[in-house]
Design a protein around this motif. Structure first.
Motif, PDB file in Angstrom:
ATOM      1  N   GLY A 129       0.826  -1.189   0.000  1.00 38.52           N
ATOM      2  CA  GLY A 129       0.000   0.000   0.000  1.00 38.52           C
ATOM      3  C   GLY A 129       0.864   1.244   0.000  1.00 38.52           C
ATOM      4  N   GLU A 130       0.276   2.345   0.474  1.00 35.87           N
ATOM      5  CA  GLU A 130       1.004   3.616   0.513  1.00 35.87           C
ATOM      6  C   GLU A 130       1.341   4.045   1.929  1.00 35.87           C
ATOM      7  OE1 GLU A 130       0.092   6.824  -2.151  1.00 35.87           O
ATOM      8  OE2 GLU A 130      -1.245   5.568  -3.323  1.00 35.87           O
ATOM      9  N   GLY A 131       1.252   3.107   2.872  1.00 32.86           N
ATOM     10  CA  GLY A 131       1.688   3.417   4.220  1.00 32.86           C
ATOM     11  C   GLY A 131       0.664   3.032   5.263  1.00 32.86           C
ATOM     12  N   ILE A 132       1.153   2.785   6.480  1.00 33.32           N
ATOM     13  CA  ILE A 132       0.291   2.501   7.620  1.00 33.32           C
ATOM     14  C   ILE A 132      -0.672   3.664   7.828  1.00 33.32           C
ATOM     15  CG2 ILE A 132       0.318   2.405  10.152  1.00 33.32           C
ATOM     16  CD1 ILE A 132       2.723   0.600   9.998  1.00 33.32           C
ATOM     17  N   ASP A 133      -1.936   3.337   8.055  1.00 32.06           N
ATOM     18  CA  ASP A 133      -3.025   4.289   8.252  1.00 32.06           C
ATOM     19  C   ASP A 133      -3.313   5.135   7.016  1.00 32.06           C
ATOM     20  OD1 ASP A 133      -3.538   3.438  10.826  1.00 32.06           O
ATOM     21  OD2 ASP A 133      -2.153   4.875  11.734  1.00 32.06           O
ATOM     22  N   ARG A 134      -2.698   4.814   5.888  1.00 32.90           N
ATOM     23  CA  ARG A 134      -3.054   5.454   4.616  1.00 32.90           C
ATOM     24  C   ARG A 134      -3.784   4.466   3.721  1.00 32.90           C
ATOM     25  NH1 ARG A 134       0.709   7.948   1.108  1.00 32.90           N
ATOM     26  NH2 ARG A 134      -1.063   9.290   0.560  1.00 32.90           N
ATOM     27  N   THR A 135      -3.257   3.254   3.614  1.00 30.00           N
ATOM     28  CA  THR A 135      -3.968   2.174   2.926  1.00 30.00           C
ATOM     29  C   THR A 135      -4.512   1.236   3.996  1.00 30.00           C
ATOM     30  OG1 THR A 135      -2.557   2.294   0.954  1.00 30.00           O
ATOM     31  CG2 THR A 135      -3.771   0.252   1.331  1.00 30.00           C
ATOM     32  N   ILE A 136      -5.840   1.144   4.086  1.00 25.87           N
ATOM     33  CA  ILE A 136      -6.486   0.394   5.165  1.00 25.87           C
ATOM     34  C   ILE A 136      -7.446  -0.635   4.577  1.00 25.87           C
ATOM     35  CG2 ILE A 136      -7.938   0.540   7.227  1.00 25.87           C
ATOM     36  CD1 ILE A 136      -7.037   3.495   7.456  1.00 25.87           C
ATOM     37  N   LEU A 137      -7.261  -1.898   4.931  1.00 22.76           N
ATOM     38  CA  LEU A 137      -8.220  -2.954   4.598  1.00 22.76           C
ATOM     39  C   LEU A 137      -8.985  -3.275   5.862  1.00 22.76           C
ATOM     40  CD1 LEU A 137      -6.206  -3.157   2.173  1.00 22.76           C
ATOM     41  CD2 LEU A 137      -6.787  -5.582   2.086  1.00 22.76           C
ATOM     42  N   ASP A 138     -10.267  -2.964   5.851  1.00 21.63           N
ATOM     43  CA  ASP A 138     -11.081  -3.020   7.056  1.00 21.63           C
ATOM     44  C   ASP A 138     -12.133  -4.114   6.914  1.00 21.63           C
ATOM     45  OD1 ASP A 138     -11.998  -2.325   9.521  1.00 21.63           O
ATOM     46  OD2 ASP A 138     -13.101  -0.549   8.870  1.00 21.63           O
ATOM     47  N   ASN A 139     -12.289  -4.900   7.971  1.00 27.60           N
ATOM     48  CA  ASN A 139     -13.231  -6.023   7.953  1.00 27.60           C
ATOM     49  C   ASN A 139     -14.074  -5.975   9.215  1.00 27.60           C
ATOM     50  OD1 ASN A 139     -14.544  -8.516   7.834  1.00 27.60           O
ATOM     51  ND2 ASN A 139     -12.784  -9.619   8.643  1.00 27.60           N
ATOM     52  N   HIS A 140     -15.396  -5.814   9.074  1.00 25.27           N
ATOM     53  CA  HIS A 140     -16.264  -5.720  10.245  1.00 25.27           C
ATOM     54  C   HIS A 140     -17.041  -7.002  10.490  1.00 25.27           C
ATOM     55  CE1 HIS A 140     -15.451  -1.540  11.082  1.00 25.27           C
ATOM     56  NE2 HIS A 140     -15.625  -1.253   9.808  1.00 25.27           N
TER      57      HIS A 140
END
Length: 300
Positions: free
Chosen positions: A138-149
């Motif tokens: 990705g483009e960095g921690i807390d910049r590219t986020i894959l979120d699963n609820h």
């Protein structure tokens, strides 16, 4: 594209910046190659995989995205739809076999593992598949986020004969994956396990953040007598908000946790071994790590 093709060295135009706005991703402007001759454009400059060429034809939208200084869309909702369409393509296991370098631009991607098959005896969900020779970045921690609820596993090693028919664990009888590199991305969610690294080897996470819901396990590492989980490396990663950060269960060796940060881990920061007296866990290295509001390592 025209500026890049014909005027990139023109003194008047060479510093001109371009904004490309997407109104409808479906209308991409696909033509035969000879459209470039009609438009009097330089094939030698723009007709390649980094320009307008797309499966042997000209794709004007692809070229515009490649050459624009900024890309915009008509609304925040449409932006999210485009982001999530990228991950929908990859989540299909058959597609994932063809992709070995997956780059996610900055943004939040909602990834919900969906059921491949469900009945009274089987319930197999499709996680984000970690297959052999895969590079995800990705483009960095807390910049590219894959979120699963959902409560289903977000990441999982998948062997080369993955098939829902094999049962609840979702693994086939093929060779387990190896040579996986994941960098500069955040994985978050409420799954009981965010990632299952079962029987895989040569897996490296560089600058990856795992964030839970205070009750889950972030990483499970295990193997079996015929397939050890081996050479699993975490460099400069972050683990936060979980009951257990890393659970190294059995048949695992050469796990390295280097210069990582652990925060708000309530039960076991790093748990080594399980209730099996012959768990065969060895060569676990933790070095240069920072711990904040955590319960220490546990071994059984």
């Amino acid at each position: 594209v025209y500026l890049h093709s014909n005027y990139r060295y023109d003194d008047f135009w060479k510093n001109t910046k371009c904004l490309f706005e997407i109104h409808n991703l479906a209308y991409q402007g696909v033509w035969f190659e000879d459209i470039l001759d009609f438009a009097n454009m330089r094939k030698d400059i723009v007709y390649n995989e980094w320009g307008v060429e797309h499966y042997g034809r000209v794709n004007w939208m692809k070229g515009a995205i490649n050459y624009a200084d900024r890309v915009a869309v008509v609304s925040p909702n449409y932006s999210r739809e485009i982001y999530n369409s990228l991950i929908e393509v990859y989540r299909n296991y058959e597609n994932s076999q063809f992709y070995r370098d997956v780059m996610f631009p900055a943004g939040t991607y909602l990834y919900e593992p969906k059921a491949l098959e469900s009945s009274s005896t089987i319930s197999v969900f499709a996680p984000f598949p970690l297959v052999s020779n895969l590079h995800v970045h990705g483009e960095g921690i807390d910049r590219t986020i894959l979120d699963n609820h959902t409560t289903n596993t977000l990441l999982s090693c998948i062997d080369d004969e993955f098939n829902a028919e094999y049962g609840d664990d979702g693994y086939g009888n093929g060779d387990m994956p190896s040579n996986i590199l994941i960098e500069d991305v955040t994985f978050s969610g409420a799954a009981s396990e965010l990632a299952r690294l079962i029987g895989c080897f040569n897996v490296t996470f560089n600058r990856v953040k795992f964030s839970g819901d205070d009750t889950n396990t972030l990483i499970t590492i295990a193997g079996n007598a015929s397939s050890f989980a081996n050479n699993i490396v975490f460099n400069e990663c972050q683990f936060e908000n979980a009951a257990c950060a890393i659970d190294i269960q059995e048949y695992a060796e050469n796990v390295t946790i280097n210069n990582c940060k652990f925060k708000n881990i309530g039960v076991s920061t790093v748990k080594v071994g399980n209730n099996n007296a012959q768990n065969n866990v060895r060569a676990i290295t933790i070095s240069g790590c920072h711990f904040e509001d955590t319960v220490g390592t546990a071994g059984e």
